[in-house]
Scaffold this active site. Structure first.
Site, short mmCIF file in Angstrom:
data_model
loop_
_atom_site.label_atom_id
_atom_site.label_comp_id
_atom_site.label_asym_id
_atom_site.label_seq_id
_atom_site.Cartn_x
_atom_site.Cartn_y
_atom_site.Cartn_z
N TYR A 186 -2.95 1.97 -9.98
CA TYR A 186 -2.09 0.86 -10.35
C TYR A 186 -2.81 -0.06 -11.34
CZ TYR A 186 0.87 2.76 -6.71
OH TYR A 186 1.65 3.61 -5.96
N GLY A 322 -2.96 5.34 8.43
CA GLY A 322 -1.63 5.16 7.89
C GLY A 322 -0.59 5.94 8.66
N ARG A 323 -0.57 7.27 8.47
CA ARG A 323 0.44 8.10 9.13
C ARG A 323 0.37 7.97 10.65
NH1 ARG A 323 -1.09 10.74 4.51
NH2 ARG A 323 0.57 11.65 3.22
#
Length: 367
Positions: A186, A322-323
């Site tokens: 990003y 995360g997951r």
């Protein structure tokens, strides 16, 4: 799992454990990126994490890699995040809001017809960029990235000011701190990368110039938020969004020293390539640990056992999941008991409603 479950001092915060919830984009915000009551419930369910780092949150109307991601650049969004922060705090948790500008990783379809902004107009690799949108039929899918336009100097400084304002807004919303997203290809990483930054002015060329955007951005944020309530997420070897660097060790040694000198609370080290089975965590930590005196949160490709061993080794101070947090809102207790763990449903990761968002079983109901 005693290492993961031990308390940890992170700046002024005493965290009950060393397990963080990683920023996980779920694309379920309301109109104009305003967090909803469902978002507040989602984060509250996971408040037993030592630290929650919110999903990537747009600092600008010029940032949009995922449709229906939240923002933190207007008053309605601030009020929405206040509801989230209050819910997390009511359940004993700590919340940092992640500040995000997607830069060139976007599409005119997500920007009301505007071109994505970038350090340079590098557009021969658009097929490698990750942009996602919601279809009218309710499904969520990857869409084509659009050619980006090179930012002029005024636009660069305006983006820095957008990060400043977003940091101020996050604290107004009741967040405990902020995390600057300088990874995953990003905008800040686009400036760091000689592939995506081909400028010949003070923001491009040499390493010192390519780091300038992150340096000025960090200085702006630190004028709004104490350094011990600021983290920075980096992903030095990430292939994601193609902000590559042939001199990764040199670049991120410099970045780590810059962040250390600023006195920030932590670096969130993302091993993004581990998603594809090519882990770089050892190389990342070898750069960071000798050059950064704050806390290191390790993320990517870790399970509870490997995470516990990593913290025990002293190479990382905390780990983030995360997951596993998507599918296990009570992940901390499951780690304490050695499982079992729910498996996440990837078809409900992005977009949609409560299914795959608020309805994963907790231990009592699972039993």
């Amino acid at each position: 799992m005693n290492n993961l479950l031990a308390p940890f001092h992170l700046g002024p915060l005493v965290l009950p454990n060393r397990i963080a919830m990683v920023p996980v984009t779920r694309a379920r915000s309301g109109h104009d990126g305003v967090p909803t009551s469902a978002n507040a419930a989602y984060y509250a369910q996971r408040a037993s994490a030592g630290l929650i780092v919110s999903e990537a949150t747009n600092v600008s109307r010029n940032s949009a890699a995922f449709e229906l991601a939240p923002g933190i650049h207007n008053q309605a969004q601030v009020l929405g995040w206040r509801r989230v922060a209050e819910s997390v705090h009511a359940n004993g948790g700590n919340l940092f809001i992640q500040l995000w500008h997607s830069g060139r990783a976007s599409s005119y379809a997500l920007l009301d017809g505007r071109e994505p902004l970038a350090p340079s107009a590098v557009n021969d690799d658009l097929h490698l960029l990750q942009a996602y949108g919601a279809l009218e039929n309710g499904f969520y899918t990857r869409i084509a990235a659009s050619p980006a336009r090179e930012m002029n100097i005024n636009e660069i400084h305006f983006a820095i000011e957008e990060f400043r304002a977003a940091a101020r807004n996050a604290i107004r919303a009741g967040a405990d701190g902020v995390e600057i997203h300088a990874g995953n290809g990003y905008l800040p990483q686009q400036f760091l990368s000689p592939h995506t930054n081909r400028r010949t002015d003070l923001f491009g060329g040499s390493l010192l110039n390519r780091v300038r955007f992150l340096d000025l951005l960090l200085r702006a944020v630190l004028e709004e938020v104490p350094a011990d309530r600021v983290g920075v997420r980096i992903s030095p070897f990430a292939a994601y969004n193609n902000a590559t660097d042939p001199a990764t060790e040199e670049t991120y040694t410099y970045v780590a020293r810059l962040l250390s000198a600023a006195g920030i609370a932590y670096i969130h080290a993302a091993d993004t390539n581990a998603w594809g089975g090519a882990p770089d965590m050892e190389r990342i930590l070898a750069i960071l640990r000798p050059n950064f005196r704050g806390a290191i949160i390790a993320n990517g490709g870790l399970d509870p056992d490997s995470a516990n061993a990593l913290v025990a080794s002293g190479k990382a101070d905390m780990v983030s999941f995360g997951r596993r947090f998507i599918a296990n809102p009570d992940l901390v207790e499951r780690i304490r008991q050695g499982g079992p763990y729910n498996e996440p449903d990837p078809f409900t990761f992005y977009g949609g409603g409560a299914r795959g968002y608020l309805d994963y079983d907790e231990l009592a109901s699972a039993a």
